[in-house]
Design an enzyme around this catalytic site. Structure first.
Site, PDB file in Angstrom:
ATOM      1  N   CYS A  94      42.154 -33.592  -8.154  1.00  0.00           N
ATOM      2  CA  CYS A  94      41.016 -32.770  -7.815  1.00  0.00           C
ATOM      3  C   CYS A  94      40.575 -32.874  -6.352  1.00  0.00           C
ATOM      4  CB  CYS A  94      39.870 -33.040  -8.775  1.00  0.00           C
ATOM      5  SG  CYS A  94      38.780 -31.625  -8.922  1.00  0.00           S
ATOM      6  N   ARG A 128      31.720 -22.650 -10.651  1.00  0.00           N
ATOM      7  CA  ARG A 128      32.607 -23.791 -10.911  1.00  0.00           C
ATOM      8  C   ARG A 128      33.543 -23.461 -12.076  1.00  0.00           C
ATOM      9  NH1 ARG A 128      31.338 -28.045  -8.015  1.00  0.00           N
ATOM     10  NH2 ARG A 128      32.858 -29.362  -9.073  1.00  0.00           N
ATOM     11  N   HIS A 195      41.492 -34.011 -14.617  1.00  0.00           N
ATOM     12  CA  HIS A 195      40.804 -35.289 -14.831  1.00  0.00           C
ATOM     13  C   HIS A 195      41.001 -35.675 -16.298  1.00  0.00           C
ATOM     14  CE1 HIS A 195      38.360 -35.168 -11.152  1.00  0.00           C
ATOM     15  NE2 HIS A 195      38.107 -33.912 -11.396  1.00  0.00           N
TER      16      HIS A 195
HETATM   17  N1  GLN Z   1      34.319 -31.137  -4.797  1.00  0.00           N
HETATM   18  C1  GLN Z   1      35.489 -30.456  -5.198  1.00  0.00           C
HETATM   19  C2  GLN Z   1      35.208 -29.139  -5.897  1.00  0.00           C
HETATM   20  O1  GLN Z   1      34.200 -28.917  -6.349  1.00  0.00           O
HETATM   21  C3  GLN Z   1      36.320 -31.373  -6.122  1.00  0.00           C
HETATM   22  C4  GLN Z   1      35.595 -31.693  -7.400  1.00  0.00           C
HETATM   23  C5  GLN Z   1      36.284 -32.814  -8.190  1.00  0.00           C
HETATM   24  O2  GLN Z   1      36.962 -33.701  -7.669  1.00  0.00           O
HETATM   25  N2  GLN Z   1      36.078 -32.795  -9.500  1.00  0.00           N
HETATM   26  O3  GLN Z   1      36.036 -28.343  -6.023  1.00  0.00           O
END
Ligand code: GLN
Length: 250
Positions: A94, A128, A195
């Site tokens: 990520c 998101r 993840h």
């Molecule tokens: N901050 C990054 C995003 O929002 C990665 C997020 C994460 O590692 N879960 O895309």
């Protein structure tokens, strides 16, 4: 015991959703095959000598944490790319995956430098992408496998024309919610949004990474003894089923 060296990049900043669990899995599965995994935290100004580390690992993080370390990680870029050229393996998750590319333009529009190891760049969107994910992968020709995990990112990752994705999205958003692909793989380097942590529920990928690390240290790809993995495979099935029923919608 034979020894493998893992460089854990910025563990105090990039470690969300229990990403640290990936290291615990690599350690246990290495030990069950007679290898001791020595994990070295690598932060700002770390010395990275060619050939010293067999595997590098970097976890995920919110934009704030990425902004705090990106310039320091970029400064390690030349040494990390040299280690990659020398055959070291990489797993980046990520936020760490995004910073192995050329840059990540975060939600505030700031462009965070990456190390340019993976052929891609990332731009944050307003919505998101959250949920369970299921991929179909083929890291070795003819050996189709699945990967199950969880994603939560604003970043949309664009792979270069010639880049190889890690897998095809069966359920979930993946790199950008449109291309139908997730992650990126270049030689022994793997980047992914998954993840979970990823490796406890995808033991075959843990073994693939261990084999690459051993090949770096020993000079040839080992044949690892197979483990029962009952619990791991059950966790994979549960995660895959969740992705199929509700992945890619939020
Ligand atoms: N901050 C990054 C995003 O929002 C990665 C997020 C994460 O590692 N879960 O895309």
């Amino acid at each position: 015991m034979k020894r493998l060296v893992v460089g854990h990049l910025f563990p105090d900043y990039l470690n969300i959703y229990a990403d640290r669990g990936n290291i615990a899995v690599l350690k246990a599965r290495a030990a069950w095959r007679g290898y001791e995994l020595e994990v070295r935290p690598l932060g700002a100004g770390a010395e990275i000598r060619r050939g010293e580390h067999d595997l590098f690992y970097v976890g995920g993080g919110q934009d704030r944490e990425q902004a705090l370390i990106a310039p320091e990680l970029a400064a390690l870029g030349p040494a990390l790319r040299e280690a990659f050229e020398a055959g070291a393996a990489f797993l980046a998750v990520c936020g760490g995956y995004q910073l192995l590319g050329r840059f990540y333009r975060d939600q505030s529009g700031v462009e965070l430098p990456g190390i340019g190891l993976l052929p891609l760049h990332t731009i944050a969107g307003s919505r998101r992408m959250i949920g369970d994910v299921l991929l179909e992968c083929e890291l070795e020709p003819g050996s189709k496998r699945t990967l199950a995990g969880f994603e939560n990112h604003a970043g949309r990752t664009m792979l270069d024309e010639s880049a190889e994705p890690l897998g095809r999205v069966v359920a979930g958003f993946g790199n950008d919610g449109e291309s139908g692909y997730e992650g990126c793989r270049t030689g022994r380097a793997i980047g992914t949004y998954l993840h979970g942590p990823l490796l406890p529920r995808n033991p075959w990928l843990a073994d693939w990474l261990l084999a690459q690390a051993i090949a770096h240290r020993m000079g040839e790809l080992p044949v690892l003894t197979l483990l029962a993995d009952e619990l791991e495979n059950e966790a994979n099935t549960v995660s895959a089923r969740r992705a199929e029923t509700r992945g890619g919608r939020n």
